[in-house]
Write a protein that holds these residues in place. Structure first.
Motif, short mmCIF file in Angstrom:
data_model
loop_
_atom_site.label_atom_id
_atom_site.label_comp_id
_atom_site.label_asym_id
_atom_site.label_seq_id
_atom_site.Cartn_x
_atom_site.Cartn_y
_atom_site.Cartn_z
N GLU A 1 0.82 -1.22 0.00
CA GLU A 1 0.00 0.00 0.00
C GLU A 1 0.85 1.27 0.00
O GLU A 1 0.33 2.37 0.06
N GLU A 2 2.17 1.13 -0.07
CA GLU A 2 3.09 2.24 0.20
C GLU A 2 3.01 3.39 -0.80
O GLU A 2 3.23 4.54 -0.44
N LYS A 3 2.68 3.11 -2.06
CA LYS A 3 2.82 4.11 -3.12
C LYS A 3 2.09 5.41 -2.78
O LYS A 3 0.97 5.40 -2.26
N PHE A 4 2.73 6.53 -3.08
CA PHE A 4 2.18 7.86 -2.85
C PHE A 4 1.81 8.05 -1.37
O PHE A 4 0.76 8.59 -1.04
N ASN A 5 2.69 7.56 -0.51
CA ASN A 5 2.51 7.68 0.95
C ASN A 5 1.18 7.07 1.40
O ASN A 5 0.41 7.67 2.15
N PHE A 6 0.93 5.85 0.89
CA PHE A 6 -0.24 5.07 1.32
C PHE A 6 -1.56 5.77 0.99
O PHE A 6 -2.57 5.56 1.67
N SER A 7 -1.57 6.58 -0.06
CA SER A 7 -2.74 7.45 -0.30
C SER A 7 -4.00 6.65 -0.60
O SER A 7 -5.09 6.99 -0.12
N ASN A 8 -3.90 5.58 -1.41
CA ASN A 8 -5.09 4.78 -1.69
C ASN A 8 -5.63 4.13 -0.42
O ASN A 8 -6.84 4.12 -0.18
N TYR A 9 -4.72 3.59 0.38
CA TYR A 9 -5.15 2.95 1.63
C TYR A 9 -5.80 3.96 2.58
O TYR A 9 -6.86 3.70 3.16
N ARG A 10 -5.16 5.09 2.76
CA ARG A 10 -5.68 6.11 3.68
C ARG A 10 -7.08 6.57 3.27
O ARG A 10 -7.94 6.82 4.12
N ALA A 11 -7.29 6.70 1.97
CA ALA A 11 -8.54 7.28 1.49
C ALA A 11 -9.69 6.28 1.46
O ALA A 11 -10.84 6.65 1.69
N ARG A 12 -9.39 5.02 1.20
CA ARG A 12 -10.46 4.06 0.90
C ARG A 12 -11.12 3.45 2.13
O ARG A 12 -12.27 3.01 2.05
N PHE A 13 -10.41 3.37 3.24
CA PHE A 13 -10.96 2.69 4.41
C PHE A 13 -11.38 3.70 5.48
O PHE A 13 -11.10 4.89 5.38
N SER A 14 -12.06 3.19 6.51
CA SER A 14 -12.67 4.07 7.52
C SER A 14 -12.54 3.45 8.91
O SER A 14 -13.53 3.16 9.57
N MET A 15 -11.31 3.29 9.37
CA MET A 15 -11.10 2.73 10.69
C MET A 15 -11.35 3.78 11.78
O MET A 15 -11.25 4.99 11.52
N PRO A 16 -11.65 3.34 13.00
CA PRO A 16 -11.81 4.32 14.09
C PRO A 16 -10.47 4.92 14.48
O PRO A 16 -9.42 4.47 14.04
N GLY A 17 -10.50 5.95 15.29
CA GLY A 17 -9.27 6.50 15.85
C GLY A 17 -8.76 7.77 15.23
O GLY A 17 -7.92 8.46 15.82
N GLY A 18 -9.22 8.12 14.03
CA GLY A 18 -8.82 9.38 13.43
C GLY A 18 -7.36 9.46 13.01
O GLY A 18 -6.78 10.55 13.02
N THR A 19 -6.74 8.33 12.62
CA THR A 19 -5.34 8.33 12.20
C THR A 19 -5.20 7.93 10.73
O THR A 19 -4.15 7.44 10.33
N GLU A 20 -6.23 8.13 9.93
CA GLU A 20 -6.23 7.72 8.53
C GLU A 20 -5.93 6.24 8.40
O GLU A 20 -5.18 5.82 7.52
N ASN A 21 -6.49 5.46 9.30
CA ASN A 21 -6.46 4.00 9.24
C ASN A 21 -5.10 3.38 9.57
O ASN A 21 -4.92 2.17 9.38
N LEU A 22 -4.17 4.15 10.10
CA LEU A 22 -2.83 3.61 10.34
C LEU A 22 -2.75 2.83 11.65
O LEU A 22 -2.13 1.77 11.71
N PHE A 23 -3.35 3.33 12.72
CA PHE A 23 -3.35 2.61 13.99
C PHE A 23 -4.58 3.00 14.79
O PHE A 23 -5.03 4.15 14.74
N TYR A 24 -5.12 2.03 15.53
CA TYR A 24 -6.38 2.22 16.25
C TYR A 24 -6.59 1.01 17.15
O TYR A 24 -5.85 0.02 17.07
N SER A 25 -7.60 1.06 17.98
CA SER A 25 -7.97 -0.10 18.79
C SER A 25 -9.48 -0.13 18.95
O SER A 25 -10.17 0.87 18.76
N PHE A 26 -9.99 -1.32 19.28
CA PHE A 26 -11.41 -1.47 19.54
C PHE A 26 -11.62 -2.69 20.41
O PHE A 26 -10.75 -3.57 20.50
N ASP A 27 -12.77 -2.74 21.08
CA ASP A 27 -13.10 -3.84 21.99
C ASP A 27 -14.19 -4.71 21.39
O ASP A 27 -15.16 -4.20 20.80
N LEU A 28 -14.03 -6.00 21.56
CA LEU A 28 -15.01 -6.96 21.06
C LEU A 28 -15.07 -8.12 22.04
O LEU A 28 -14.10 -8.87 22.18
N GLY A 29 -16.20 -8.24 22.75
CA GLY A 29 -16.30 -9.28 23.76
C GLY A 29 -15.20 -9.14 24.80
O GLY A 29 -14.95 -8.03 25.30
#
Length: 459
Positions: free
Chosen positions: A225-253
């Motif tokens: 995903e590295e090309k253009f500073n991960f621009s496709n990856y950053r733009a296409r997904f929607s993970m929590p945490g507000g870090t453009e999908n780079l790092f985050y956490s969540f609880d499940l059970g």
């Protein structure tokens, strides 16, 4: 008489030739008109595609719906209509214009809408779009509870492209059967998202829609995903945490999940700020997860990222060096290494990909095996358990192993496949590896059992 016959034949041939030319002209005109229509965004380019879900900031009650259109509808609306049995509720969001960094600078609009205050343990139907075009109707099920007293099931894998996506068909079927509460894709998508001016990325997102539109599809970046500073990856997904999908956490059970970017250690040409920020964030997140009240509620901590700390593949770049950057940090100075953090904060499981194979390690710290006991190595182990699951299928094929497998490697396989996790309760996790080569057979499984959780120094 013969001359008259020849005259009629000549006239017939002329008429047939004229008709053929006319038909060909009409066909060319139709093709040209169709091309003009395809270039006219008002005709086809408002249609939603690449629909996928993710957990919101509140895992138990929020789902984020993401999709793409080639052009922004004149109303500029991003709408999800949804409900328990019908589409009577509406939620609104917004769209961003994403321009790929390739030669053609291809653009699209990526829409995000958060569905809030969802009821637990409920099935919702939804579609997304605007008055200028709607997606197909999909459904998803919310998790049973915000509490920890239930048993989530997940499928986990990395390195799946849109060519040779060996695991996809089985994952599609199992998703439709309701086997999972979420998917975790541990980096390397499409091969690569930016290829052919991002058309390969578009095709991959359409391809996983049959999974990702029905349950949360949680992701972390890989090296592809590295090309253009991960621009496709950053733009296409929607993970929590507000870090453009780079790092985050969540609880499940009973599990606290942590997703990180291992790539910040390798692509320093984009700067070191993100690496430092992630390391400091991770330390704070682990400290919070280890507060007595939090660890009592969610005793399991599972971290996942793309590149492994350990592996026994025949790979000069990753597995033949004992001091991998993610494990010990920067060379010589050994700053920002992660293994010490995992040990000190009692991380139970570390899941990686990158190697196109499956490997399960004995509990390990600093290249020392720290099994619970000789007879029950995964019962009360004295170090994290590492799993590598990067064999879901891609055009690069399989990754070979070394001739002599290290003593810290418990099981390895080159079969295409993916990992299943079921967090039964506060003391028992169950893992199994599915082989696509063997028609969905389980080729490896183990229970991780713990009577107590916390820093391994204290155990």
């Amino acid at each position: 008489m013969v001359n008259l016959t020849l005259l009629f034949l000549t006239l017939a041939l002329c008429v047939a030739s004229t008709v053929q030319r006319q038909l060909k002209l009409e066909e060319d005109i139709n093709v040209h008109q169709n091309l003009e229509q395809q270039q006219d965004p008002s005709i086809v380019h408002y249609q939603p595609e690449q629909v996928h879900l993710a957990f919101g900031e509140r895992t138990a009650s929020e789902i984020v719906v993401t999709w793409s259109t080639r052009e922004l509808p004149p109303s500029a609306d991003s709408i999800v209509e949804y409900g328990l049995t019908d589409l009577k509720q509406r939620a609104y969001g917004k769209a961003i214009r994403f321009v790929d960094g390739g030669p053609k600078q291809m653009a699209q609009y990526i829409h995000r809408v958060t569905l809030s205050q969802l009821k637990p343990n409920s099935s919702y139907v939804y579609h997304c779009g605007s008055e200028y075009g709607w997606s197909a109707k999909y459904q998803f099920r919310t998790i049973p509870s915000a509490d920890s007293d239930w048993s989530p099931s997940l499928a986990i894998y990395g390195d799946m492209g849109n060519e040779n996506a060996q695991s996809l068909a089985r994952l599609q079927r199992e998703t439709q059967l309701g086997m999972y509460d979420a998917i975790i894709h541990v980096g390397d998508f499409a091969y690569d998202m930016n290829t052919k001016d991002a058309r390969v990325g578009d095709e991959f997102m359409r391809q996983i829609e049959t999974v990702a539109a029905y349950l949360p599809y949680m992701v972390v970046p890989g090296n592809h995903e590295e090309k253009f500073n991960f621009s496709n990856y950053r733009a296409r997904f929607s993970m929590p945490g507000g870090t453009e999908n780079l790092f985050y956490s969540f609880d499940l059970g009973p599990v606290h999940f942590i997703g990180i970017s291992t790539e910040v250690y390798y692509f320093l040409n984009y700067g070191v700020k993100t690496l430092v920020f992630q390391y400091e964030w991770l330390k704070r997140d682990l400290e919070a997860a280890n507060k007595p009240e939090n660890r009592a509620k969610r005793p399991w901590i599972i971290i996942y990222g793309h590149r492994p700390m350990y592996c026994s593949n025949e790979n000069d770049n990753d597995c033949t060096h004992s001091e991998t950057l993610t494990r010990v940090g920067w060379p010589f100075v050994h700053m920002f290494g992660l293994e010490t953090l995992l040990y000190e904060y009692g991380v139970d499981v570390a899941i990686w990909a990158h190697e196109h194979s499956y490997e399960r390690l004995w509990p390990i710290y600093d290249y020392k095996v720290r099994n619970g006991s000789l007879g029950s190595p995964y019962e009360n182990p004295r170090a994290p358990v590492h799993i590598i699951t990067g064999s879901a299928g891609c055009k690069e094929g399989r990754e070979p192993f070394k001739g002599k497998i290290p003593e810290w490697s418990a099981f390895h396989s080159q079969d295409y496949g993916y990992t299943r996790l079921k967090a039964h309760n506060a003391s028992h996790l169950y893992f199994e590896q599915v082989s696509d080569d063997q028609g969905g057979a389980i080729i490896d499984s183990f229970w991780l059992i713990k009577a107590q959780h916390g820093a391994y120094n204290d155990l």
